[in-house]
Scaffold this active site. Sequence first.
Site, short mmCIF file in Angstrom:
data_model
loop_
_atom_site.label_atom_id
_atom_site.label_comp_id
_atom_site.label_asym_id
_atom_site.label_seq_id
_atom_site.Cartn_x
_atom_site.Cartn_y
_atom_site.Cartn_z
CD GLU A 129 47.69 119.48 77.09
OE1 GLU A 129 48.88 119.31 77.37
OE2 GLU A 129 46.92 120.13 77.84
N GLY A 187 26.95 123.77 70.30
CA GLY A 187 27.69 122.50 70.20
C GLY A 187 28.74 122.25 71.26
CG ASP A 201 32.66 118.63 81.50
OD1 ASP A 201 32.96 117.69 80.74
OD2 ASP A 201 33.19 119.76 81.42
CE LYS A 205 36.29 119.55 80.75
NZ LYS A 205 35.35 120.58 80.26
N1 HSE Z 1 30.94 120.23 77.67
C1 HSE Z 1 32.28 120.70 77.83
C2 HSE Z 1 32.20 122.22 78.07
C3 HSE Z 1 33.09 120.37 76.62
O1 HSE Z 1 31.12 122.81 77.97
O2 HSE Z 1 33.22 122.79 78.38
C4 HSE Z 1 34.56 120.28 76.85
O3 HSE Z 1 34.91 119.35 77.83
#
Ligand code: HSE
Length: 439
Positions: A129, A187, A201, A205
């Site tokens: 999840e 962060g 990224d 997903k």
């Molecule tokens: N680097 C990702 C973001 C963190 O900025 O959404 C979560 O996957």
Amino acid sequence: MKKINIGILGCGTVGTGVAKMLTEKKDLITSRVGAYLHLKQIADIDLALERDLKLDPGILIDDAGKIINDPEIDIIIETIGGEDIAKELILKAIDNGKHVVTANKALLANHGNAIFKAASVKGIDIAFEASVGGSIPIIKSLRESLAGNQIYSMAGILNGTCNYILSKISSDGIEFKDALGQAQAKGFAEADPTLDINGFDTAHKLAILTALAYGIEINLNDIYVEGISKITPLDIEFAREFGYSIKLLAISKNNGDSIEARIHPTMILFDNILSSVNGSLNAVTISGDAAGDVLLYGHGAGMMPTASAIISDIIDIARNLMAGIQRRIPPLSYQTGNIKKIPVLPIDEINTHYYFRFSAADQPGVLSKISGILGSYGISIKSVHQKGRKSKGPVPIVMLTHNAKEANMKKALSEISSLDFISDMPVIIRIEEEDKNDE
Ligand code: HSE
């Protein structure tokens, strides 16, 4: 009371959050599961790191192998990240018959098919999840809540760093690199922020969500990926004048015999609900045949939101263990034997609306030449804007099109770029919009 033993691999931000929840929310979790979820051990190579975490002596160790080979440990949580070591440890844990929870989107997007196969052969549960959208229950929604739906499409803001940068440029007019610096300081950017900025990224997903939504194998390589580094304050300003905001959207559509899966900066109308998702927040809209449109919104990253998603997976598996069952819900929603291969449509084959901006000399005949070339490729112009020149030199010409085929757009733009009066490469941004205004 029954005790279920948990081992965590990786005590960075997310691993620490999971350990905190298991220890600090012990009573709440126990009352929901009917068993005590005992954090038996947590491994990290850095034992000296200062952590906001109180653990009994001997819980934190530097040997991940000891955890995956411990016969008393029932569930392994992987929060190491990265591909190689995490993959090796997860496959070994599966082989040892442990149930696995991971937040590792890059690992699943690249090696998920092999990992799910290994889990199926061994009959263990694998849950993920936290790999998409942090605390947002998107995996559970697709796999369980919407299981009776044919999913038509999804559109999501799945990267907090990109959304933060685009929001900040739009609201504060700051430069890209300053907005990125702020995202890193807060962060939520990846250790290597190029994965955020270049769209990968988000692609990791979307690869996971697309497989879950349509019952297909994970297919990262065919997803079209374009990041946000070329988006300028000028284009954000023009977009605003036309009534659009610019978001890095993950778009996925099921056309029946093909799938669209693409990541790119996208103009969406201000009245599109995703337009109001700002800062580091994430959101996904899902369109299903029975449910209609569903919106999920929340924190896509961060210690406790990500830990929240991991704890929900641990609770699911623990409840299965309490009921003496496993693999009640197939990891990819569809039963293993029913997972299909549907090709992803190449980006040149898609049809959408476009914004493009040229830098052109302010002289007679420029617009007619450009519109002539667009017309020759069957591209219909919806509106044209030219900003008056403030000093000598090229002026920006902005055009919006009706629905057009990507391949034709590219050919037309290449021809237009080679004209004498065009300086600089044109900027092109796709627009997601209903087709009702098309002619
Ligand atoms: N680097 C990702 C973001 C963190 O900025 O959404 C979560 O996957």
